[in-house]
Write a protein that holds these residues in place. Structure first.
Motif, PDB file in Angstrom:
ATOM      1  N   UNK A 109       0.813  -1.223   0.000  1.00  0.00           N
ATOM      2  CA  UNK A 109       0.000   0.000   0.000  1.00  0.00           C
ATOM      3  C   UNK A 109       0.843   1.267   0.000  1.00  0.00           C
ATOM      4  N   UNK A 110       1.865   1.304   0.847  1.00  0.00           N
ATOM      5  CA  UNK A 110       2.552   2.572   1.089  1.00  0.00           C
ATOM      6  C   UNK A 110       3.758   2.819   0.189  1.00  0.00           C
ATOM      7  N   UNK A 111       4.396   1.771  -0.331  1.00  0.00           N
ATOM      8  CA  UNK A 111       5.628   1.976  -1.095  1.00  0.00           C
ATOM      9  C   UNK A 111       5.429   2.805  -2.363  1.00  0.00           C
ATOM     10  N   UNK A 112       4.407   2.560  -3.193  1.00  0.00           N
ATOM     11  CA  UNK A 112       4.238   3.408  -4.385  1.00  0.00           C
ATOM     12  C   UNK A 112       4.009   4.881  -4.049  1.00  0.00           C
ATOM     13  N   UNK A 113       3.218   5.158  -2.996  1.00  0.00           N
ATOM     14  CA  UNK A 113       2.999   6.548  -2.594  1.00  0.00           C
ATOM     15  C   UNK A 113       4.315   7.165  -2.127  1.00  0.00           C
ATOM     16  N   UNK A 114       5.041   6.415  -1.317  1.00  0.00           N
ATOM     17  CA  UNK A 114       6.321   6.898  -0.822  1.00  0.00           C
ATOM     18  C   UNK A 114       7.290   7.141  -1.970  1.00  0.00           C
ATOM     19  N   UNK A 115       7.307   6.238  -2.928  1.00  0.00           N
ATOM     20  CA  UNK A 115       8.210   6.382  -4.073  1.00  0.00           C
ATOM     21  C   UNK A 115       7.856   7.610  -4.902  1.00  0.00           C
ATOM     22  N   UNK A 116       6.567   7.873  -5.072  1.00  0.00           N
ATOM     23  CA  UNK A 116       6.156   9.044  -5.847  1.00  0.00           C
ATOM     24  C   UNK A 116       6.626  10.333  -5.180  1.00  0.00           C
ATOM     25  N   UNK A 117       6.499  10.401  -3.853  1.00  0.00           N
ATOM     26  CA  UNK A 117       6.930  11.602  -3.134  1.00  0.00           C
ATOM     27  C   UNK A 117       8.442  11.759  -3.219  1.00  0.00           C
ATOM     28  N   UNK A 118       9.182  10.687  -2.970  1.00  0.00           N
ATOM     29  CA  UNK A 118      10.641  10.773  -3.002  1.00  0.00           C
ATOM     30  C   UNK A 118      11.134  11.061  -4.420  1.00  0.00           C
ATOM     31  N   UNK A 119      10.445  10.516  -5.417  1.00  0.00           N
ATOM     32  CA  UNK A 119      10.800  10.819  -6.798  1.00  0.00           C
ATOM     33  C   UNK A 119      10.621  12.304  -7.096  1.00  0.00           C
ATOM     34  N   UNK A 120       9.574  12.903  -6.543  1.00  0.00           N
ATOM     35  CA  UNK A 120       9.391  14.349  -6.733  1.00  0.00           C
ATOM     36  C   UNK A 120      10.506  15.125  -6.047  1.00  0.00           C
ATOM     37  N   UNK A 128      14.387   4.659   6.499  1.00  0.00           N
ATOM     38  CA  UNK A 128      14.010   3.904   7.693  1.00  0.00           C
ATOM     39  C   UNK A 128      12.694   3.162   7.475  1.00  0.00           C
ATOM     40  N   UNK A 129      11.758   3.822   6.817  1.00  0.00           N
ATOM     41  CA  UNK A 129      10.477   3.177   6.512  1.00  0.00           C
ATOM     42  C   UNK A 129      10.674   1.969   5.613  1.00  0.00           C
ATOM     43  N   UNK A 130      11.501   2.106   4.586  1.00  0.00           N
ATOM     44  CA  UNK A 130      11.722   0.987   3.680  1.00  0.00           C
ATOM     45  C   UNK A 130      12.367  -0.193   4.394  1.00  0.00           C
ATOM     46  N   UNK A 131      13.274   0.084   5.320  1.00  0.00           N
ATOM     47  CA  UNK A 131      13.904  -1.004   6.068  1.00  0.00           C
ATOM     48  C   UNK A 131      12.891  -1.738   6.937  1.00  0.00           C
ATOM     49  N   UNK A 132      11.879  -1.032   7.440  1.00  0.00           N
ATOM     50  CA  UNK A 132      10.872  -1.683   8.266  1.00  0.00           C
ATOM     51  C   UNK A 132       9.808  -2.391   7.442  1.00  0.00           C
ATOM     52  N   UNK A 133       9.482  -1.829   6.282  1.00  0.00           N
ATOM     53  CA  UNK A 133       8.376  -2.368   5.488  1.00  0.00           C
ATOM     54  C   UNK A 133       8.799  -3.592   4.689  1.00  0.00           C
ATOM     55  N   UNK A 134       9.978  -3.548   4.087  1.00  0.00           N
ATOM     56  CA  UNK A 134      10.397  -4.588   3.153  1.00  0.00           C
ATOM     57  C   UNK A 134      11.049  -5.737   3.911  1.00  0.00           C
ATOM     58  N   UNK A 135      10.640  -6.986   3.676  1.00  0.00           N
ATOM     59  CA  UNK A 135      11.286  -8.132   4.327  1.00  0.00           C
ATOM     60  C   UNK A 135      12.776  -8.193   3.974  1.00  0.00           C
ATOM     61  N   UNK A 136      13.567  -8.661   4.924  1.00  0.00           N
ATOM     62  CA  UNK A 136      15.023  -8.686   4.730  1.00  0.00           C
ATOM     63  C   UNK A 136      15.417  -9.473   3.493  1.00  0.00           C
ATOM     64  N   UNK A 137      14.744 -10.609   3.266  1.00  0.00           N
ATOM     65  CA  UNK A 137      15.130 -11.470   2.147  1.00  0.00           C
ATOM     66  C   UNK A 137      14.781 -10.855   0.793  1.00  0.00           C
ATOM     67  N   UNK A 138      13.919  -9.821   0.794  1.00  0.00           N
ATOM     68  CA  UNK A 138      13.527  -9.167  -0.456  1.00  0.00           C
ATOM     69  C   UNK A 138      14.049  -7.740  -0.555  1.00  0.00           C
ATOM     70  N   UNK A 139      14.781  -7.300   0.458  1.00  0.00           N
ATOM     71  CA  UNK A 139      15.096  -5.878   0.535  1.00  0.00           C
ATOM     72  C   UNK A 139      15.861  -5.378  -0.690  1.00  0.00           C
ATOM     73  N   UNK A 140      16.882  -6.098  -1.110  1.00  0.00           N
ATOM     74  CA  UNK A 140      17.673  -5.643  -2.246  1.00  0.00           C
ATOM     75  C   UNK A 140      16.841  -5.499  -3.507  1.00  0.00           C
TER      76      UNK A 140
END
Length: 224
Positions: free
Chosen positions: A37-48, A149-161
């Motif tokens: 839910x949150x990653x695409x919104x977060x990515x759009x803001x950071x991309x801006x 910090x949000x990405x580190x908490x949201x994304x599972x360790x095995x998929x983070x990269x």
């Protein structure tokens, strides 16, 4: 940097996963990124953030030398002020997110960066320009630390990269486009127009996404 890396406590070696192709890894990262839910919104803001900052930085040296009439040495000090702002923003990021939440912290970073760009667009005064550039630097550092910090908490360790590289592809993919837009605006309408456009665009994006940002990202849990 190497000495600090050696000081990191070692963990046991991770379990080896079955070998996959690069295409499969990219597909997995992209699917997980889109499904959250949150990653695409977060990515759009950071991309801006990246687009607007790239537009500004592409012409900042011209602004410093020809509008503020800084010497080469003075321009170096001007950039150093931005570096100090980066450090300050990084140091206060945890306190800000703990007090107002990560979603509001990212929103505040966007508004503050936009204010810095708008101030730059409206002034030829050295002192005001230094303050404006400091604001932008603090805001960008706050946004970077909070979103990472949000990405580190949201994304599972095995998929983070894989997932984080999808996120980074969106962000870094717009950097050359922002630089191109900044140069075109400056050559056609003047240096102040580049900063004005960056400020208005940044403010518009965070305003449009404010409710979704605070609702979706803000419910990702407390920052630790």
């Amino acid at each position: 940097g190497a000495l600090l890396a050696r000081a990191i406590p070692r963990r046991s070696a991770p379990r080896r996963s079955p070998s996959t192709t690069v295409r499969q890894d990219v597909a997995v990262g992209w699917r997980w990124f889109r499904a959250h839910d949150s990653l695409p919104i977060l990515a759009l803001v950071v991309t801006s953030f990246a687009f607007c900052q790239s537009a500004v930085m592409s012409v900042l040296v011209l602004y410093g030398l020809h509008v503020l009439h800084l010497t080469n040495a003075d321009y170096g000090l001007f950039l150093a002020v931005g570096g100090i702002g980066d450090v300050l923003g990084s140091l206060v990021a945890h306190r800000v997110t703990a007090r107002i939440g990560p979603g509001r912290a990212v929103f505040a970073a966007g508004v503050t960066a936009a204010a810095g760009y708008l101030l730059l667009s409206a002034t030829s005064n050295i002192a005001v320009a230094f303050v404006a550039y400091s604001l932008e630097a603090v805001a960008v550092a706050l946004g970077n630390v909070t979103t990472l910090s949000l990405r580190h908490r949201i994304i599972p360790s095995e998929l983070f990269g894989r997932v984080n590289n999808t996120f980074r592809m969106c962000v870094f993919g717009v950097v050359p486009l922002g630089a191109l837009a900044g140069g075109l605006l400056a050559s056609g309408l003047g240096l102040h127009a580049t900063f004005l456009a960056a400020g208005v665009l940044q403010l518009a994006i965070v305003a449009v996404l404010a409710r979704r940002l605070t609702r979706v990202v803000g419910h990702s849990g407390p920052m630790t």
